[in-house]
Write a protein that holds these residues in place. Structure first.
Motif, PDB file in Angstrom:
ATOM      1  N   ASP A 176       0.827  -1.217   0.000  1.00 27.77           N
ATOM      2  CA  ASP A 176       0.000   0.000   0.000  1.00 27.77           C
ATOM      3  C   ASP A 176       0.856   1.259   0.000  1.00 27.77           C
ATOM      4  O   ASP A 176       0.606   2.210   0.747  1.00 27.77           O
ATOM      5  N   TYR A 234      -1.097   4.640  -0.754  1.00 25.28           N
ATOM      6  CA  TYR A 234      -1.962   5.128   0.308  1.00 25.28           C
ATOM      7  C   TYR A 234      -1.159   5.566   1.531  1.00 25.28           C
ATOM      8  O   TYR A 234      -1.588   6.444   2.276  1.00 25.28           O
ATOM      9  N   THR A 274      -7.020  -4.488   0.000  1.00 23.07           N
ATOM     10  CA  THR A 274      -6.538  -3.104  -0.037  1.00 23.07           C
ATOM     11  C   THR A 274      -7.340  -2.222   0.905  1.00 23.07           C
ATOM     12  O   THR A 274      -6.783  -1.363   1.606  1.00 23.07           O
ATOM     13  N   VAL A 327      -6.076   0.078   4.073  1.00 22.68           N
ATOM     14  CA  VAL A 327      -6.337   1.510   4.177  1.00 22.68           C
ATOM     15  C   VAL A 327      -7.021   1.830   5.501  1.00 22.68           C
ATOM     16  O   VAL A 327      -6.744   2.862   6.127  1.00 22.68           O
TER      17      VAL A 327
END
Length: 386
Positions: free
Chosen positions: A39, A42, A342, A346
């Motif tokens: 990630d 992000y 995902t 997040v």
């Protein structure tokens, strides 16, 4: 009688010897330290919006090609392009990154070249969030690959992503225009984007997706026979027309320079409900595939998204979560389908950077998930002084 002890002089908080050390210690305590390459987008997005320094170590340390990849380096260049005072430091092996965010300045006539390893959607999706809180509107031109299997395509960004963002009270139009298309391996696409700025978002409560009333889509070919688009449309309509007759798929035949430097094809479909919910699905074949297979696969993916019963599709779950976090200090609620990996990552990041914790409540009756949180009350102070 004993004399009271004389108190020492009170130390000034601005003492040069002690004050600078204490301030630097407080600054270092805000630094977020993470490991691995998971990630990455992000992580950098949260660090920029939360204005917290970020240190990422052990980036693919055990891989054959250790360190950050070319597309991650290009993403950092894009952050530096739209920011003022941004500091990026990478060690010699590329396995450790130090990032200190700056002020999101924005600007016009910006240009960014994307390596062909990832699509333009990899960079544009987080930029749509950052651009809303910039000091000035962003006008930027991307060059590279417009349609890839791993990233959101330009058609999906224009028809679905912008619609999700506008649900949060963004009044200005987000303009995405694909001048040229480009597919792997050589790319050659060109996309112009304009992102308005906002003072703040508004809280949402999206709980009922509603029944689907029509299907729309785009089937395109780049440097291929125009018959490929008709074959994709026919195979997709064969599935979708069983449910709703109001189905229209636009065909886009890109030839010459408008088709980039490589040949390929793909299809993007959307489903619009009576409540204004728009769900999307896309298919970009890998290697040599048949147009009929691409059309059928995309139609089935869209039906799966509808069956999940969410108000956003799986591709846009992380985007919706980020916008919920940046909303005012009020309760925001969203119904989604199955949580993706995902999205779970997040949810952990926003708790770490913004201190926002989501309440996750599964709905056994509809097989959906209810997400609710109190926003961080994020406001665009740069815009106020602009």
């Amino acid at each position: 009688a004993t004399r009271p002890k004389k108190r020492g002089a009170r130390k000034s908080p601005y003492d040069k010897a002690k004050g600078s050390a204490s301030r630097s210690k407080a600054k270092s305590s805000l630094t977020v330290k993470l490991k691995g390459s998971k990630d990455m987008r992000y992580r950098l997005l949260c660090a920029t919006l939360a204005d917290k320094p970020l240190v990422i170590s052990d980036i693919r340390a055990e891989a054959e090609s250790p360190g950050i990849c070319d597309y991650e380096a290009a993403f950092l260049k894009m952050l530096d392009l739209i920011s003022a005072g941004c500091s990026i430091s990478i060690n010699e092996t590329g396995t450790k990154l130090r990032y200190k965010p700056g002020v999101i300045e924005g600007g016009t006539d910006l240009k960014h070249d994307c390596p062909p390893s990832r699509g333009i959607g990899y960079y544009l999706e987080p930029l749509l969030i950052l651009g809303l809180f910039a000091k000035n509107p962003i006008e930027i031109t991307f060059t590279g690959v417009t349609d890839t299997p791993t990233d959101i395509t330009v058609d999906t960004l224009r028809n679905v992503t912008t619609h999700v963002i506008q649900k949060f009270g963004v009044e200005g139009k987000i303009d995405i225009q694909a001048t040229f298309r480009g597919v792997k391996p050589k790319g050659g696409g060109k996309v112009s984007v304009r992102i308005p700025v906002v003072k703040k978002l508004k809280p949402i409560s999206l709980l009922e997706p509603g029944k689907v009333k029509r299907f729309r889509g785009v089937a395109y070919v780049c440097r291929c026979s125009p018959q490929f688009t008709n074959r994709m449309v026919t195979s997709a309509r064969a599935i979708l027309n069983r449910f709703i007759p109001d189905t229209y798929v636009h065909t886009d035949h890109c030839k010459g320079k408008a088709g980039g430097y490589s040949s390929g094809f793909g299809i993007s479909l959307t489903a619009e409900s009576i409540n204004g919910t728009i769900l999307g699905a896309q298919t970009v074949p890998i290697g040599s595939g048949l147009p009929e297979d691409a059309g059928r696969r995309c139609a089935k993916l869209l039906c799966e998204q509808i069956a999940q019963g969410g108000c956003v599709d799986s591709m846009h779950q992380p985007l919706a979560v980020m916008l919920m976090v940046l909303s005012p200090e009020d309760v925001t609620r969203l119904r989604i389908g199955k949580l993706t990996k995902t999205t779970i990552g997040v949810l952990r990041l926003v708790q770490q950077f913004f201190g926002v914790t989501f309440m996750i409540k599964p709905d056994e009756e509809t097989k959906t998930v209810m997400l609710s949180c109190v926003g961080a009350g994020f406001q665009n102070f740069s815009r106020r002084h602009a």
